[in-house]
Design an enzyme around this catalytic site. Structure first.
Site, PDB file in Angstrom:
ATOM      1  N   CYS A 161       0.813  -1.224   0.000  1.00 25.15           N
ATOM      2  CA  CYS A 161       0.000   0.000   0.000  1.00 25.15           C
ATOM      3  C   CYS A 161       0.846   1.273   0.000  1.00 25.15           C
ATOM      4  CB  CYS A 161      -0.935   0.022   1.204  1.00 25.15           C
ATOM      5  SG  CYS A 161      -1.982  -1.429   1.349  1.00 25.15           S
ATOM      6  N   HIS A 199      -9.033   2.862  -2.802  1.00 26.06           N
ATOM      7  CA  HIS A 199      -7.636   2.634  -2.414  1.00 26.06           C
ATOM      8  C   HIS A 199      -6.977   1.680  -3.411  1.00 26.06           C
ATOM      9  CE1 HIS A 199      -4.071   1.644  -0.275  1.00 26.06           C
ATOM     10  NE2 HIS A 199      -4.541   0.676   0.485  1.00 26.06           N
ATOM     11  N   CYS A 217      -1.156   2.594   6.778  1.00 26.60           N
ATOM     12  CA  CYS A 217      -0.770   1.248   7.167  1.00 26.60           C
ATOM     13  C   CYS A 217      -0.391   0.477   5.906  1.00 26.60           C
ATOM     14  CB  CYS A 217      -1.880   0.544   7.936  1.00 26.60           C
ATOM     15  SG  CYS A 217      -3.427   0.332   7.027  1.00 26.60           S
TER      16      CYS A 217
END
Length: 392
Positions: free
Chosen positions: A88, A341, A372
């Site tokens: 991510c 996302h 995160c």
């Protein structure tokens, strides 16, 4: 210095999504070309590096995508490029990597960003986790399923109820709708032509994932796919999305030489590891470390852009730092629960939104972008506002 950032509108993954039949590398190409168009003072040959992140580096997200996208975008073939993977935090890592090169003097100007086409490349496609992870109890089995790690966070923080998570999600949707209505998002979106065989060509001009009008009542009835009677739902988590982001990073003196307006100054950054089973707490130690490196405290931070992978993860971060669930410093334009996302691309979305807020808030000196990261990590970058009125 963060000079400029743009992104494609984000799409919903799947056969009906905006980019179902659009290549991932073409999304990146569009972003690079728009960055060059918006910054005519930047000669293409002055770009020293192109760093592009993708979590699933396969197919049209492979082939050293930073280099291949740079060539496809028409940058001179003398401009090198490479690919980044920190799940991510890929785009965030691409930015910190090239910024470190600028600080060292290896680069004057670089382009950094990320892409994820989760419709063409689902998270985990082609991976082969080593069996020792489980056989030697290095991680719990839930560590490899992001939704399960969010359920684990609810267990660790029982005061973060499903109702609190849903309330946060509703607020995120409302803030995104308000930001769109006020024209805050559109200036940094690059329209993307997308073709579907059955429909022909279309133009993507706004994000597809937001669901304005989301209510607590609507979220209450959603299924909890990761655990029976759980607390994580599709409504209080980011979805599966497609999109690309990019930005221009430059040395301050070079930006001035080329007439480029710097929107943010990188102050410090940090990445940190945590137990993979509760990867959502990652932004806590990474933020503590970034603050320590900068000689700052959380009270010095006037704006916080935190990626909303899951509402519980944001709420755990806010609780640790004594920040209220509805603190206006946090994601003023809303976050990933509404925007979406697309994994490796999201870090630059956070930066682009923070840069725009800095321009509107000369009373704020420092802001952070934090997120995160899968496999148990967190990443945080601290930025300074060049428009801060105290600097005059």
């Amino acid at each position: 210095m963060f000079v400029d950032g743009v992104r494609t509108p984000f799409g919903r993954s799947g056969p009906k999504g905006l980019y179902a039949e659009t290549r991932a590398d073409d999304l990146v190409v569009r972003v690079i070309r728009e960055l060059m168009r918006r910054n005519p003072g930047l000669p293409p040959e002055r770009v020293d590096e192109v760093a592009i992140a993708a979590t699933t580096q396969i197919g049209d997200q492979g082939l050293t995508i930073g280099r291949s996208a740079a060539v496809l975008a028409g940058l001179p073939k003398t401009v090198p490029g490479y690919a980044v993977d920190r799940m991510c935090a890929g785009a965030m890592t691409a930015v910190t990597n090239v910024a470190g090169g600028v600080a060292f003097g290896a680069y004057d100007v670089a382009i950094a960003g990320g892409v994820e086409h989760m419709g063409r490349h689902p998270m985990g496609e082609g991976v082969d986790p080593n069996p020792r992870f489980l056989s030697e109890s290095l991680v719990d089995g839930s560590a490899l399923i992001m939704g399960m790690t969010a359920e684990n966070l609810h267990d660790r923080y029982p005061d973060i109820t499903k109702e609190r998570a849903d309330a946060y999600a509703v607020a995120s949707q409302e803030k995104v709708a308000k930001a769109y209505a006020n024209g805050r998002i559109q200036p940094d979106l690059v329209p993307m032509a997308a073709r579907k065989a059955a429909e022909g060509w279309g133009l993507a001009t706004e994000d597809e994932p937001p669901r304005p009008g989301t209510t607590m009542e609507g979220l209450a009835g959603l299924k909890t796919p990761f655990r029976a009677h759980g607390r994580v739902t599709a409504g209080n988590a980011a979805g599966l999305n497609d999109g690309a982001t990019g930005c221009v990073i430059a040395a301050a003196d070079v930006a001035a030489e080329l007439g480029l307006t710097a929107k943010m100054r990188l102050v410090s950054y940090a990445f940190a590891g945590v137990d993979p089973e509760v990867m959502g707490v990652g932004p806590i130690p990474s933020t503590e470390r970034a603050l320590r490196l900068a000689g700052l405290g959380i009270g010095d931070i006037g704006l916080i852009e935190i990626n909303e992978a899951f509402a519980v993860q944001v709420l755990a971060f806010l609780g640790h730092f004594g920040i209220a669930d509805d603190d206006p410093r946090v994601n003023p334009y809303g976050g990933a629960i509404a925007f979406g996302h697309p994994l490796a691309s999201s870090g630059v979305r956070l930066m682009t939104q923070l840069a725009r807020q800095f321009g509107e808030r000369p009373d704020v000196r420092y802001g952070i972008t934090t997120m995160c990261v899968g496999m148990g990590m967190g990443g945080t970058v601290i930025w300074e506002n060049p428009a801060w009125e105290g600097a005059k």
